[in-house]
Write an enzyme that holds these catalytic residues in place. Sequence first.
Site, PDB file in Angstrom:
ATOM      1  N   GLY A  40      38.264  44.184  45.856  1.00  0.00           N
ATOM      2  CA  GLY A  40      36.794  44.230  45.992  1.00  0.00           C
ATOM      3  C   GLY A  40      36.367  44.776  47.348  1.00  0.00           C
ATOM      4  N   ARG A  72      41.310  49.003  41.645  1.00  0.00           N
ATOM      5  CA  ARG A  72      42.329  48.069  41.181  1.00  0.00           C
ATOM      6  C   ARG A  72      43.343  48.926  40.429  1.00  0.00           C
ATOM      7  NH1 ARG A  72      37.673  44.544  41.260  1.00  0.00           N
ATOM      8  NH2 ARG A  72      38.168  43.011  42.855  1.00  0.00           N
ATOM      9  N   ASP A  88      43.781  38.594  48.494  1.00  0.00           N
ATOM     10  CA  ASP A  88      45.155  38.105  48.305  1.00  0.00           C
ATOM     11  C   ASP A  88      45.902  38.889  47.232  1.00  0.00           C
ATOM     12  OD1 ASP A  88      43.645  36.966  46.293  1.00  0.00           O
ATOM     13  OD2 ASP A  88      44.828  35.132  46.233  1.00  0.00           O
ATOM     14  N   THR A 121      37.324  40.416  52.181  1.00  0.00           N
ATOM     15  CA  THR A 121      36.754  39.928  50.924  1.00  0.00           C
ATOM     16  C   THR A 121      35.549  39.058  51.268  1.00  0.00           C
ATOM     17  OG1 THR A 121      37.047  38.325  49.129  1.00  0.00           O
ATOM     18  CG2 THR A 121      38.571  38.137  50.931  1.00  0.00           C
ATOM     19  N   ASP A 140      34.533  36.527  49.765  1.00  0.00           N
ATOM     20  CA  ASP A 140      34.676  35.121  49.339  1.00  0.00           C
ATOM     21  C   ASP A 140      35.193  34.171  50.410  1.00  0.00           C
ATOM     22  OD1 ASP A 140      33.759  35.652  46.794  1.00  0.00           O
ATOM     23  OD2 ASP A 140      35.744  36.193  46.052  1.00  0.00           O
ATOM     24  N   ASP A 185      38.104  33.219  50.954  1.00  0.00           N
ATOM     25  CA  ASP A 185      39.029  32.243  50.368  1.00  0.00           C
ATOM     26  C   ASP A 185      40.494  32.552  50.687  1.00  0.00           C
ATOM     27  OD1 ASP A 185      39.062  34.556  48.910  1.00  0.00           O
ATOM     28  OD2 ASP A 185      39.085  33.582  46.948  1.00  0.00           O
ATOM     29  N   ARG A 242      34.240  32.731  42.462  1.00  0.00           N
ATOM     30  CA  ARG A 242      34.856  32.322  41.194  1.00  0.00           C
ATOM     31  C   ARG A 242      35.761  31.115  41.386  1.00  0.00           C
ATOM     32  NH1 ARG A 242      36.993  37.625  39.215  1.00  0.00           N
ATOM     33  NH2 ARG A 242      35.012  38.467  39.870  1.00  0.00           N
TER      34      ARG A 242
HETATM   35  P1  ADP Z   1      41.881  41.488  45.935  1.00  0.00           P
HETATM   36  O1  ADP Z   1      42.833  42.189  46.842  1.00  0.00           O
HETATM   37  O2  ADP Z   1      40.465  41.657  46.369  1.00  0.00           O
HETATM   38  O3  ADP Z   1      42.302  40.052  45.695  1.00  0.00           O
HETATM   39  P2  ADP Z   1      42.860  42.210  43.267  1.00  0.00           P
HETATM   40  O4  ADP Z   1      43.337  40.835  42.954  1.00  0.00           O
HETATM   41  O5  ADP Z   1      42.128  42.963  42.211  1.00  0.00           O
HETATM   42  O6  ADP Z   1      41.913  42.247  44.535  1.00  0.00           O
HETATM   43  O7  ADP Z   1      44.142  43.070  43.716  1.00  0.00           O
HETATM   44  C1  ADP Z   1      44.030  44.410  44.110  1.00  0.00           C
HETATM   45  C2  ADP Z   1      45.243  45.182  43.671  1.00  0.00           C
HETATM   46  O8  ADP Z   1      46.423  44.629  44.250  1.00  0.00           O
HETATM   47  C3  ADP Z   1      45.536  45.159  42.180  1.00  0.00           C
HETATM   48  O9  ADP Z   1      44.770  46.101  41.443  1.00  0.00           O
HETATM   49  C4  ADP Z   1      47.019  45.508  42.119  1.00  0.00           C
HETATM   50  O10 ADP Z   1      47.207  46.894  42.255  1.00  0.00           O
HETATM   51  C5  ADP Z   1      47.543  44.814  43.384  1.00  0.00           C
HETATM   52  N1  ADP Z   1      48.122  43.515  43.027  1.00  0.00           N
HETATM   53  C6  ADP Z   1      47.475  42.383  42.702  1.00  0.00           C
HETATM   54  N2  ADP Z   1      48.334  41.386  42.401  1.00  0.00           N
HETATM   55  C7  ADP Z   1      49.575  41.916  42.527  1.00  0.00           C
HETATM   56  C8  ADP Z   1      50.908  41.408  42.332  1.00  0.00           C
HETATM   57  N3  ADP Z   1      51.119  40.143  41.953  1.00  0.00           N
HETATM   58  N4  ADP Z   1      51.940  42.251  42.559  1.00  0.00           N
HETATM   59  C9  ADP Z   1      51.740  43.515  42.951  1.00  0.00           C
HETATM   60  N5  ADP Z   1      50.519  44.056  43.136  1.00  0.00           N
HETATM   61  C10 ADP Z   1      49.451  43.285  42.930  1.00  0.00           C
END
Ligand code: ADP
Length: 329
Positions: free
Chosen positions: A18, A79, A110, A133, A135, A137, A179
């Site tokens: 995000g 993403r 995260d 982020t 949030d 969090d 969330r």
């Molecule tokens: P944020 O970083 O804001 O928490 P996301 O959870 O959407 O956002 O994660 C962003 C991107 O990080 C995902 O689209 C994916 O490419 C990568 N990612 C998320 N989780 C994993 C994971 N467990 N292993 C590898 N890459 C991941």
Amino acid sequence: MTRLKVEMKTIGVLTSGGDAPGMNACLRALVRKGIFEGLSVMGIERGFRGLIEGKAYPMPIGSVANIIQRGGTVLRTARCKEFVNKNGRAKAARFLRNFSIDGLVVIGGDGSFRGAHELYQEHKVPVIGIPGTIDNDIYGTDYTIGYDTAVNVALESIDRIRDTASSHDRLFFVEVMGRDAGFIALEVGVGGGAETILLPETKTDLKEMCDRIKRGIARGKTSSIIVVAEGDDAGNAFEIARKVKGVIGMDFRVCVLGHVQRGGSPTSRDRLLGSTLGAAAVDALLAGETDKMVGIANDKVVLVPLRDTWRKKKKINMDLSRLAEILSK
Ligand code: ADP
């Protein structure tokens, strides 16, 4: 302790997940501090997707001019499902080698940190995460880039809603982002003088909430603001309003603040945090650090293992939650 002996000449940077206000200030600081230290900096477009597709370009000093005040991220974000698989990460590592990128900085949440961690584990690419982020969090840092702006935008919206609430003798359920975490809701609820704040971290008792509203009406209160974190255990603002309809004894409306909380010019705090952590990430890579997040704790830069950022849970300030209860009695 993880320390690497990799000579840094070129570093890469991407924003992922995000978007958050202050990411551009962070990018600007990272590029300028990197160049100050004699490094070349490559910007990678659209998060991990750009890493897989090989979309990168050099970032000279002028490339980050006039962006400190802008929300969102000029690198774009995305993403990327492919990066969750080993094959996708192998492509990304190949690309990093081809472009002679010696270390990577990932600005995101995260999820993005998990991706960065895997990339390091599998391909030994030095990685540093920066928490971006709204949030707030993420374990290991007192604040994340974007949180302060989101809180202030939400607060201003609540002040506006209060004008209507008091003019029409109405109750408003105002839903804010969050969330899994109630950081925004708690801070906005206290700052906005909410009667009740509903957080995912605490058990919501709707009967108690209705009784509280009724007590307020009995002592002459004609309007109320209830702040609801979108992931509250009793439901989102619409669901909660539906559940208590006919019981609260006051005309009500629901307002979901939604994505307005994510955009706009970053506050001074987010610009400072972004600038501090952007520069700190360069220092960390130069010091041979990897698989860590640069965060802020008690106004000092700290390094936290990436794994801790999702394995450990950052707690909301329960003292503030108790204070909110007292102030709204
Ligand atoms: P944020 O970083 O804001 O928490 P996301 O959870 O959407 O956002 O994660 C962003 C991107 O990080 C995902 O689209 C994916 O490419 C990568 N990612 C998320 N989780 C994993 C994971 N467990 N292993 C590898 N890459 C991941």
